[in-house]
Design an enzyme around this catalytic site. Structure first.
Site, PDB file in Angstrom:
ATOM      1  N   ASN A 149       0.900  -1.320   0.014  1.00  0.00           N
ATOM      2  CA  ASN A 149       0.109  -0.046   0.241  1.00  0.00           C
ATOM      3  C   ASN A 149       0.754   1.271   0.041  1.00  0.00           C
ATOM      4  O   ASN A 149       0.520   2.247  -0.540  1.00  0.00           O
ATOM      5  CB  ASN A 149      -0.863  -0.185   1.203  1.00  0.00           C
TER       6      ASN A 149
ATOM      7  N   TYR B  67       3.514  10.022 -11.483  1.00  0.00           N
ATOM      8  CA  TYR B  67       2.515   9.191 -10.480  1.00  0.00           C
ATOM      9  C   TYR B  67       1.572   8.159 -11.118  1.00  0.00           C
ATOM     10  O   TYR B  67       1.585   7.199 -10.934  1.00  0.00           O
ATOM     11  CB  TYR B  67       1.783  10.075  -9.533  1.00  0.00           C
ATOM     12  N   ALA B  68       0.842   8.947 -12.049  1.00  0.00           N
ATOM     13  CA  ALA B  68      -0.068   8.142 -13.185  1.00  0.00           C
ATOM     14  C   ALA B  68       0.718   6.875 -13.884  1.00  0.00           C
ATOM     15  O   ALA B  68       0.357   5.886 -13.714  1.00  0.00           O
ATOM     16  CB  ALA B  68      -0.761   8.862 -14.096  1.00  0.00           C
TER      17      ALA B  68
ATOM     18  N   LYS C   3       1.505   3.938 -11.531  1.00  0.00           N
ATOM     19  CA  LYS C   3       0.203   3.470 -10.812  1.00  0.00           C
ATOM     20  C   LYS C   3      -0.163   2.263 -12.475  1.00  0.00           C
ATOM     21  O   LYS C   3      -0.585   1.264 -12.311  1.00  0.00           O
ATOM     22  CB  LYS C   3      -0.683   3.892 -10.507  1.00  0.00           C
TER      23      LYS C   3
HETATM   24  P1  NDP Z   1      -0.785   8.581   3.415  1.00  0.00           P
HETATM   25  O1  NDP Z   1       0.403   9.706   2.914  1.00  0.00           O
HETATM   26  O2  NDP Z   1      -1.748   9.019   4.428  1.00  0.00           O
HETATM   27  O3  NDP Z   1       0.017   7.024   3.383  1.00  0.00           O
HETATM   28  C1  NDP Z   1       1.245   6.952   2.754  1.00  0.00           C
HETATM   29  C2  NDP Z   1       1.722   5.894   3.527  1.00  0.00           C
HETATM   30  O4  NDP Z   1       2.966   5.277   2.821  1.00  0.00           O
HETATM   31  C3  NDP Z   1       2.498   6.392   4.810  1.00  0.00           C
HETATM   32  O5  NDP Z   1       2.272   5.395   5.957  1.00  0.00           O
HETATM   33  C4  NDP Z   1       3.816   6.362   4.744  1.00  0.00           C
HETATM   34  O6  NDP Z   1       4.579   6.208   5.815  1.00  0.00           O
HETATM   35  C5  NDP Z   1       4.365   5.295   3.680  1.00  0.00           C
HETATM   36  N1  NDP Z   1       5.453   5.559   2.889  1.00  0.00           N
HETATM   37  C6  NDP Z   1       5.576   6.581   1.801  1.00  0.00           C
HETATM   38  N2  NDP Z   1       6.884   6.687   1.602  1.00  0.00           N
HETATM   39  C7  NDP Z   1       7.466   5.559   2.226  1.00  0.00           C
HETATM   40  C8  NDP Z   1       8.661   5.036   2.031  1.00  0.00           C
HETATM   41  N3  NDP Z   1       9.906   5.450   1.407  1.00  0.00           N
HETATM   42  N4  NDP Z   1       8.949   3.868   3.108  1.00  0.00           N
HETATM   43  C9  NDP Z   1       8.067   3.346   4.021  1.00  0.00           C
HETATM   44  N5  NDP Z   1       6.760   3.983   3.991  1.00  0.00           N
HETATM   45  C10 NDP Z   1       6.503   4.934   3.061  1.00  0.00           C
HETATM   46  O7  NDP Z   1      -1.426   8.291   2.014  1.00  0.00           O
HETATM   47  P2  NDP Z   1      -2.471   7.299   1.446  1.00  0.00           P
HETATM   48  O8  NDP Z   1      -3.046   6.566   2.468  1.00  0.00           O
HETATM   49  O9  NDP Z   1      -3.429   7.925   0.572  1.00  0.00           O
HETATM   50  O10 NDP Z   1      -1.876   6.436   0.543  1.00  0.00           O
HETATM   51  C11 NDP Z   1      -1.796   4.920   0.412  1.00  0.00           C
HETATM   52  C12 NDP Z   1      -1.854   4.364  -0.897  1.00  0.00           C
HETATM   53  O11 NDP Z   1      -3.291   4.787  -1.638  1.00  0.00           O
HETATM   54  C13 NDP Z   1      -0.736   4.955  -1.807  1.00  0.00           C
HETATM   55  O12 NDP Z   1      -0.186   3.822  -2.539  1.00  0.00           O
HETATM   56  C14 NDP Z   1      -1.339   5.941  -2.758  1.00  0.00           C
HETATM   57  O13 NDP Z   1      -0.660   5.996  -3.826  1.00  0.00           O
HETATM   58  C15 NDP Z   1      -2.796   5.217  -2.931  1.00  0.00           C
HETATM   59  N6  NDP Z   1      -3.917   6.185  -3.242  1.00  0.00           N
HETATM   60  C16 NDP Z   1      -4.231   7.108  -2.534  1.00  0.00           C
HETATM   61  C17 NDP Z   1      -5.328   8.207  -3.101  1.00  0.00           C
HETATM   62  C18 NDP Z   1      -5.732   9.167  -2.045  1.00  0.00           C
HETATM   63  O14 NDP Z   1      -6.665   9.943  -2.667  1.00  0.00           O
HETATM   64  N7  NDP Z   1      -5.355   9.547  -0.921  1.00  0.00           N
HETATM   65  C19 NDP Z   1      -6.134   7.883  -4.423  1.00  0.00           C
HETATM   66  C20 NDP Z   1      -5.566   6.612  -5.141  1.00  0.00           C
HETATM   67  C21 NDP Z   1      -4.387   5.767  -4.542  1.00  0.00           C
HETATM   68  P3  NDP Z   1       5.753   7.196   6.458  1.00  0.00           P
HETATM   69  O15 NDP Z   1       5.353   8.911   5.922  1.00  0.00           O
HETATM   70  O16 NDP Z   1       5.662   7.145   7.941  1.00  0.00           O
HETATM   71  O17 NDP Z   1       6.926   6.808   5.712  1.00  0.00           O
END
Ligand code: NDP
Length: 280
Positions: free
Chosen positions: A94, A163-164, A167
């Protein structure tokens, strides 16, 4: 609350916030032992506390603060999960992010360093973590659920081009990995969310308050979100749980389920009433 994941072990990446956090809490509530992970130790602890508040025993949760873009971070995640829980049944890929160009450039001139950073977390980390988890998932005849996005297309996304692209490539990975791994009894599927309220905007550097403005706009424009409400992390968590639950979804292989309140079904030309255009 059911116990459908009782006896199962799950890793949910990106569970220090947003969709991953909601998924980890749901899995734990439904009986799974869960490894939660992200770089931000404080946010990770918040996820852990929410799980414990739900009455889950502490030995059902393992928190690993690590950077998923590093091989060491990924090894730590897999090895410590196996050390503590002895196996792995479910991998939820995720974690993901989008980054802005330092100079605010969008479209084809966006700095290629942004491309590298995005591909590193959204695609490469999924590929290598899946390789590292494969042995254990094959042993368990387990499940992988990837988190993609409606940004993958087929509509164009010039503002969030890289980004697109990440995915869209992930969707092809889901399909191909699914056919490769099903011969070993491992299922791979994904979910493609539309707009969901998470920490995603803040992680991109959006100033506070901006995200609320964006949400309000989306919800009040039916050409953006036809159902009239922006997604919540739990909406996506339920779909991830469905795809990780072999009893319910065993015959779904290599698919992505869209959950976007109808966003990807509307075209700009439908945003205007034909009769109004003809009358004017
Ligand atoms: P958040 O920013 O709330 O969560 C993202 C998570 O990814 C965090 O827990 C962050 O943890 C972790 N993360 C990011 N980079 C790293 C890294 N280098 N190493 C380890 N962990 C990492 O966003 P979302 O919950 O929205 O995102 C979750 C997924 O959903 C993503 O893949 C996103 O592309 C996808 N998505 C989201 C949408 C939206 O509208 N929100 C729409 C479509 C898809 P930390 O910062 O602690 O490292």
């Amino acid at each position: 609350m059911t116990n459908r994941f009782s006896g199962k072990v799950a890793i949910v990446t990106g569970s220090s916030n947003g969709i991953g956090r909601a998924t980890a809490i749901l899995f734990a509530q439904e009986g799974a032992k869960v490894t939660i992970t992200g770089r931000n130790a404080q946010r990770l602890e918040e996820t852990k506390q929410e799980i414990l508040k739900a009455g889950i025993p502490e030995d059902h949760v393992l928190a690993i603060a690590t950077d998923l873009t590093t091989e060491e971070g990924q090894d730590k995640l897999i090895n410590e999960t196996i050390q503590k829980f002895g196996k792995l049944d479910i991998l939820v890929n995720n974690a993901g992010a989008a980054f802005n160009d330092d100079k605010g450039v969008v479209g084809v001139d966006q700095n290629v360093s942004v491309y590298d950073k995005i591909m590193q977390i959204n695609l490469r980390s999924v590929v290598t973590l899946t390789q590292k988890a494969k042995k254990y998932l094959v042993e368990a005849k387990g499940e992988i659920v990837n988190v993609s996005s409606i940004g993958a297309g087929p509509q164009a996304q010039p503002t969030f081009l890289y980004y697109a692209m990440s995915k869209a490539a992930l969707d092809q990975y889901t399909r191909s990995a699914a056919i490769d791994l099903i011969q070993h009894g491992v299922r791979v599927n994904s979910v493609s969310p539309g707009a969901v309220v998470t920490g995603f905007g803040e992680a991109m550097g959006m100033p506070s308050g901006m995200h609320e403005k964006y949400e309000k706009f989306m919800e009040t424009h039916k050409e953006c979100i036809p159902c009239g409400s922006i997604g919540k992390p739990i909406d996506i968590a339920h779909i991830i749980a469905f795809l990780a639950d072999r009893k319910l979804s065993s015959y779904i292989i290599g698919q992505s389920i869209v959950a976007d309140g109808g966003s990807s079904l509307v075209m700009g030309m439908q945003a205007h009433n034909m009769m109004d255009i003809l009358k004017s």
